[in-house]
Design a protein around this motif. Sequence first.
Motif, PDB file in Angstrom:
ATOM      1  N   ILE A   1       0.836  -1.198   0.000  1.00  0.00           N
ATOM      2  CA  ILE A   1       0.000   0.000   0.000  1.00  0.00           C
ATOM      3  C   ILE A   1       0.870   1.247   0.000  1.00  0.00           C
ATOM      4  O   ILE A   1       0.624   2.198  -0.741  1.00  0.00           O
ATOM      5  CB  ILE A   1      -0.958  -0.020   1.213  1.00  0.00           C
TER       6      ILE A   1
ATOM      7  N   ASN B   1      -0.656   3.138   6.127  1.00  0.00           N
ATOM      8  CA  ASN B   1      -1.982   2.782   6.621  1.00  0.00           C
ATOM      9  C   ASN B   1      -1.943   2.570   8.134  1.00  0.00           C
ATOM     10  O   ASN B   1      -1.559   1.512   8.611  1.00  0.00           O
ATOM     11  CB  ASN B   1      -2.465   1.520   5.916  1.00  0.00           C
TER      12      ASN B   1
ATOM     13  N   TYR C   1     -11.764   1.591   0.725  1.00  0.00           N
ATOM     14  CA  TYR C   1     -11.057   2.506  -0.176  1.00  0.00           C
ATOM     15  C   TYR C   1     -12.015   3.554  -0.726  1.00  0.00           C
ATOM     16  O   TYR C   1     -11.748   4.753  -0.657  1.00  0.00           O
ATOM     17  CB  TYR C   1     -10.407   1.742  -1.338  1.00  0.00           C
TER      18      TYR C   1
ATOM     19  N   TYR D   1      -5.226   2.159  -7.369  1.00  0.00           N
ATOM     20  CA  TYR D   1      -5.179   2.380  -5.916  1.00  0.00           C
ATOM     21  C   TYR D   1      -6.199   1.507  -5.197  1.00  0.00           C
ATOM     22  O   TYR D   1      -5.906   0.915  -4.155  1.00  0.00           O
ATOM     23  CB  TYR D   1      -5.439   3.850  -5.586  1.00  0.00           C
TER      24      TYR D   1
ATOM     25  N   THR E   1      -4.902  -2.006  -5.178  1.00  0.00           N
ATOM     26  CA  THR E   1      -3.764  -2.126  -4.267  1.00  0.00           C
ATOM     27  C   THR E   1      -4.234  -2.197  -2.822  1.00  0.00           C
ATOM     28  O   THR E   1      -3.818  -3.055  -2.041  1.00  0.00           O
ATOM     29  CB  THR E   1      -2.846  -0.894  -4.409  1.00  0.00           C
ATOM     30  N   TRP E   2      -5.098  -1.257  -2.472  1.00  0.00           N
ATOM     31  CA  TRP E   2      -5.615  -1.200  -1.108  1.00  0.00           C
ATOM     32  C   TRP E   2      -6.313  -2.516  -0.773  1.00  0.00           C
ATOM     33  O   TRP E   2      -6.071  -3.115   0.274  1.00  0.00           O
ATOM     34  CB  TRP E   2      -6.572  -0.013  -0.990  1.00  0.00           C
TER      35      TRP E   2
ATOM     36  N   GLY F   1      -3.839  -5.341  -0.290  1.00  0.00           N
ATOM     37  CA  GLY F   1      -3.162  -5.177   0.997  1.00  0.00           C
ATOM     38  C   GLY F   1      -4.043  -5.619   2.154  1.00  0.00           C
ATOM     39  O   GLY F   1      -3.585  -6.280   3.094  1.00  0.00           O
TER      40      GLY F   1
END
Lengths: 293, 324
Positions: A28, A36, A80, A189, A192-193, A196
């Motif tokens: 992330i 995070n 997200y 994004y 990815t979030w 993760g």
Amino acid sequence: MSAIPQLVVSTILLGGIYALIAVGLTLIFGVMRVVNFAHGEFVMLGMYLAFWAFALLALDPYLVLVVSLPVFFLAGFASYGLVMRPVIRESHNVQIFTTVGLSIALQNVALVLWTGDFRFVRPAYYSVVVRLGTTAFNVSQIVAFAVAVLFTAALFAFMRWSYAGKVMRATAQDRQAAALMGIDTDRVYGLTWAIGIVCVGAAGVLLAPLYPVYPTAGLQFVLIAYVVVVLGGLGDMAGALLGSLIVAAVEVIGSYVIGTAWKEVLYFLLFIAVLLVRPAGFFGQRGAEQLGA
Amino acid sequence: MARGVPAAVFFGLAALGPLVVRDAFLLDGLILILLWGATASAWNVAGGYAGQVSLGHAAFFGLGAYSAALLGTRWSLSPWIGLLVGVLLSTVAGLIIGYLSNRLRGPYFVLATIAFSQVLLIVASRWRGFTAGSEGIPVPFRPGFWTLGIADKRGWVYLVLALGVLLYLVQQYLERSRRGYQLAAVREDEDAALSLGVAARRLKVVAIAASAALTAVCGALWAQYVGFVDPFYVFSVDLSVRFALAAIIGGLGTALGPFLGSVLITTLETYLRAQFGGVGAGLIGIYLIIYGCALVLVVRFVPQGLVGWLGDRLRRHGLAGTAP
């Protein structure tokens, strides 16, 4: 000296679990440039998922692991869209406080819903101990380690060879250039979030049979994960693996030499030392800490 | 509206409080509002004015609280001496942290401060022989001003009011003085400030140390007022977040902001504690859920905080010249 094989085995087992928490965090950061601070809360949610599935439905945590993947993927996408997307282009401070706020809210939702009691997941094989030569270890630890390694390897392969992984790496390298090449960075994004969060949620499920489950259970792991990722270089996945092993070694050897009560001081001191001497970690880009990125 | 009027109104009302209200519960709320407002202001010196956002300020609060409590219980020294010792320790710690972490920006600095407060938490909760470990320290009540054993809540109101005014004046200084402008320049663009000959490095270190020292003062007084020091509370990340939260809600880098933020947060907390305290301890978590959501929403929708938002409103309606 007879303790050395046991120390090595314990280090590797513990390191595998730390790695799974840390790769999500470092992924992330690498792609989104966001630390995070709510990462530990997703560990906690994974632990609670395992606990409730075990307590109410008598489901084995390893079965829950399979179910947890889509659950945390969706939870990742939802968090997200709701929380992170609006602040993805804001300053570091805004992002820091957004994830800190998310962390406080999640912790206390768990506290209100499930009280602060310590809960335990105790499957039948809980107390099974495997002996190999002069070493002894718990079955749950081995499974957690094996799955963690499998996951991390899969994530590496995904980032290396899949198209989505390449797109993510491209975005990590230069978000503007990536956008110019027609990459939808917003979707990157989100993905990815979510990935993760899947990693860290799975880690929580795996940890449930090994550690007590309570609303702030994530804090101890996430603090370790910060040490790990800074040690390896924020954003660097291979560095996260090496960092996990080092932190696990410090913890295991520290417990053996000076006792469990003081072991945490060791890795925080190690952390502070790394931040001061080489904040970019082993593999991170030099000078990254001065740009705050 | 002239500059300083809102603050005069705020502190004036607080000073009138004890004359009008006798109720111990309400006075307690007022004391906590002023005390947490002062602590958030101390955080604001580093986090708001210097742009050094820390989530480890509980470390300095804890140093102040522990110094006052330990010197009082172990050597029967006055909490005022404990306060001084706490301030000294925190200043030194702030100087060291500020100096060492000078290169770190953004998330790296936050992580370094968290790590520092965690080290102190572990030391305080494990060093049983000296700090009484995780059991915490009950602070004995010894009547008298020198020993800070003030039974009358009205006395406490004026003590923390003085602290609050002091913190307000410190922040005013940072808003109006040459040094304050230099600090703002460093916060907005450190490289540009450096190129103009501002001693950015020294300014940041001094701001962090001053912020640490002021936080320790608040910690020492808090320990005397509450009468119990618990390591898992005074060194917790939660407490650090609380300081930051009040300053952010009120307005980062504004002198009155932390106090307004504290009014909101403390009132909500006191109210919900009174409402749910008996029903179930878990329900107290509700106010923390609200904190968390408020933090997410404020930084997104009102990043300038309450003071900035109110200032905008007033200006738009042509009522005021400048924000307080």
